[in-house]
Design an enzyme around this catalytic site. Sequence first.
Site, PDB file in Angstrom:
ATOM      1  N   SER A  20     -22.105 111.023  62.090  1.00  0.00           N
ATOM      2  CA  SER A  20     -23.170 111.493  61.505  1.00  0.00           C
ATOM      3  C   SER A  20     -23.814 112.572  62.368  1.00  0.00           C
ATOM      4  O   SER A  20     -23.545 113.451  63.294  1.00  0.00           O
ATOM      5  CB  SER A  20     -23.879 110.470  62.417  1.00  0.00           C
ATOM      6  OG  SER A  20     -25.711 110.609  61.778  1.00  0.00           O
ATOM      7  N   TYR A  29     -26.669 105.892  70.298  1.00  0.00           N
ATOM      8  CA  TYR A  29     -26.026 105.739  68.763  1.00  0.00           C
ATOM      9  C   TYR A  29     -25.852 107.089  68.947  1.00  0.00           C
ATOM     10  O   TYR A  29     -24.349 108.067  68.277  1.00  0.00           O
ATOM     11  CB  TYR A  29     -26.964 105.291  67.968  1.00  0.00           C
ATOM     12  CG  TYR A  29     -25.630 104.981  66.162  1.00  0.00           C
ATOM     13  CD1 TYR A  29     -25.856 104.574  65.918  1.00  0.00           C
ATOM     14  CD2 TYR A  29     -27.057 106.612  66.090  1.00  0.00           C
ATOM     15  CE1 TYR A  29     -24.889 104.773  64.783  1.00  0.00           C
ATOM     16  CE2 TYR A  29     -26.112 107.087  64.552  1.00  0.00           C
ATOM     17  CZ  TYR A  29     -25.123 106.354  63.781  1.00  0.00           C
ATOM     18  OH  TYR A  29     -24.876 106.330  62.537  1.00  0.00           O
TER      19      TYR A  29
HETATM   20  P1  NAI Z   1     -22.313  98.754  58.311  1.00  0.00           P
HETATM   21  O1  NAI Z   1     -22.701  98.291  58.637  1.00  0.00           O
HETATM   22  O2  NAI Z   1     -22.223  98.555  56.409  1.00  0.00           O
HETATM   23  O3  NAI Z   1     -20.711  99.219  58.023  1.00  0.00           O
HETATM   24  C1  NAI Z   1     -20.599  98.874  59.498  1.00  0.00           C
HETATM   25  C2  NAI Z   1     -19.137  97.805  59.137  1.00  0.00           C
HETATM   26  O4  NAI Z   1     -18.380  97.952  60.807  1.00  0.00           O
HETATM   27  C3  NAI Z   1     -19.230  96.563  58.912  1.00  0.00           C
HETATM   28  O5  NAI Z   1     -18.349  96.095  57.948  1.00  0.00           O
HETATM   29  C4  NAI Z   1     -18.784  95.945  60.466  1.00  0.00           C
HETATM   30  O6  NAI Z   1     -18.441  94.708  60.425  1.00  0.00           O
HETATM   31  C5  NAI Z   1     -18.048  96.999  61.368  1.00  0.00           C
HETATM   32  N1  NAI Z   1     -17.784  96.845  62.679  1.00  0.00           N
HETATM   33  C6  NAI Z   1     -19.284  96.972  63.224  1.00  0.00           C
HETATM   34  N2  NAI Z   1     -18.132  96.334  64.968  1.00  0.00           N
HETATM   35  C7  NAI Z   1     -16.586  96.458  64.349  1.00  0.00           C
HETATM   36  C8  NAI Z   1     -15.810  96.765  65.421  1.00  0.00           C
HETATM   37  N3  NAI Z   1     -15.885  96.243  66.651  1.00  0.00           N
HETATM   38  N4  NAI Z   1     -14.424  96.627  65.007  1.00  0.00           N
HETATM   39  C9  NAI Z   1     -14.125  96.819  63.539  1.00  0.00           C
HETATM   40  N5  NAI Z   1     -15.439  96.498  62.619  1.00  0.00           N
HETATM   41  C10 NAI Z   1     -16.734  96.931  63.021  1.00  0.00           C
HETATM   42  O7  NAI Z   1     -23.130 100.533  58.461  1.00  0.00           O
HETATM   43  P2  NAI Z   1     -22.619 101.794  57.245  1.00  0.00           P
HETATM   44  O8  NAI Z   1     -23.626 102.805  57.162  1.00  0.00           O
HETATM   45  O9  NAI Z   1     -21.773 101.627  56.015  1.00  0.00           O
HETATM   46  O10 NAI Z   1     -21.707 102.987  58.563  1.00  0.00           O
HETATM   47  C11 NAI Z   1     -20.273 102.793  58.511  1.00  0.00           C
HETATM   48  C12 NAI Z   1     -20.552 104.364  59.522  1.00  0.00           C
HETATM   49  O11 NAI Z   1     -21.431 105.541  58.893  1.00  0.00           O
HETATM   50  C13 NAI Z   1     -20.982 104.012  61.056  1.00  0.00           C
HETATM   51  O12 NAI Z   1     -20.165 104.571  61.584  1.00  0.00           O
HETATM   52  C14 NAI Z   1     -22.542 104.349  60.986  1.00  0.00           C
HETATM   53  O13 NAI Z   1     -22.693 104.346  62.475  1.00  0.00           O
HETATM   54  C15 NAI Z   1     -22.094 106.011  60.222  1.00  0.00           C
HETATM   55  N6  NAI Z   1     -23.215 106.606  59.655  1.00  0.00           N
HETATM   56  C16 NAI Z   1     -23.527 105.722  58.517  1.00  0.00           C
HETATM   57  C17 NAI Z   1     -25.468 106.166  58.127  1.00  0.00           C
HETATM   58  C18 NAI Z   1     -26.154 105.860  57.071  1.00  0.00           C
HETATM   59  O14 NAI Z   1     -26.873 106.060  56.438  1.00  0.00           O
HETATM   60  N7  NAI Z   1     -25.766 104.752  56.551  1.00  0.00           N
HETATM   61  C19 NAI Z   1     -25.509 107.576  58.377  1.00  0.00           C
HETATM   62  C20 NAI Z   1     -24.578 108.520  59.319  1.00  0.00           C
HETATM   63  C21 NAI Z   1     -23.771 107.753  60.288  1.00  0.00           C
END
Ligand code: NAI
Length: 244
Positions: A136, A149
């Site tokens: 991130s 985080y």
């Molecule tokens: P999201 O919450 O839509 O997706 C995250 C996924 O990870 C979910 O499907 C969840 O079930 C899964 N997950 C959580 N814990 C888990 C575990 N222990 N084992 C397996 N799966 C698990 O979030 P998003 O926004 O798509 O984020 C994806 C990545 O991008 C994350 O690492 C987040 O930190 C990063 N990110 C997101 C940003 C944003 O603006 N949305 C900005 C910068 C980074």
Amino acid sequence: VVLVTGGSSGIGRAAAIAFSHEGADVVVADMNEEGAAETVDIISRSGGRVCFIKTDVSRADEAEDLVKATVRRYGRLNCALNNAGIEGPACLTDQYPEDEWDAVIRINQKGIMLCMKFEIRQMMTQGGGAIVNTSSVAGLRGLPYQSAYSGSKHAIIGLSKTAAVEYAKKGIRVNVLCPGFIDTGLTKHVIGKKPHLEEKYKSLVPMGRFGSEKEVAEAAVWLCSDASSFITGHSLVIDGGASA
Ligand code: NAI
């Protein structure tokens, strides 16, 4: 053959779809079965080969089984997007609850380490591969109220650079995505509690908008492809110019 953790929603789902459009066989790994079923349905309906393997990335036995099951099913593992992550509570450092801190570190940091460990072992038997880990912009600078985080996201960059150097001669590339504000459930969740934040955050982005999941997914596909064959250990910022 591409494995995507956190493929049940957001950036992971968009990436699973983008990899499939490029002709990859896709493994969706996540704990959320309902979301995974939707991702699998979207890809299958457009003719792609995809499967779901329920995985908690923070457990070594499940991370190992994930790679083994991928290879049993598709014969190999070419690329991995280690993307599963959680946000944790918004708390000042001196107030941060220890159990919540442990949970964020376990999933965001240890989860990436465990997945890489077993992916790398498999990729070495095949003569190479490409790994992309989702950090991130909070992995490059401090994010107030998000010590766990931001700390975990900084650690992902260190882990990735280390693996990039260790396995460069084995044909394994390891790179990092550093998204800024992306229009996903995670961002909506943060803003949901404080609606005035949406305009404030957008005003911090020179492009004046949030990024889309697809814009991050396309970067993941590129970093996994031979088009980026001389790039390893790199952290790619995808933030509409915010950190510029
Ligand atoms: P999201 O919450 O839509 O997706 C995250 C996924 O990870 C979910 O499907 C969840 O079930 C899964 N997950 C959580 N814990 C888990 C575990 N222990 N084992 C397996 N799966 C698990 O979030 P998003 O926004 O798509 O984020 C994806 C990545 O991008 C994350 O690492 C987040 O930190 C990063 N990110 C997101 C940003 C944003 O603006 N949305 C900005 C910068 C980074």
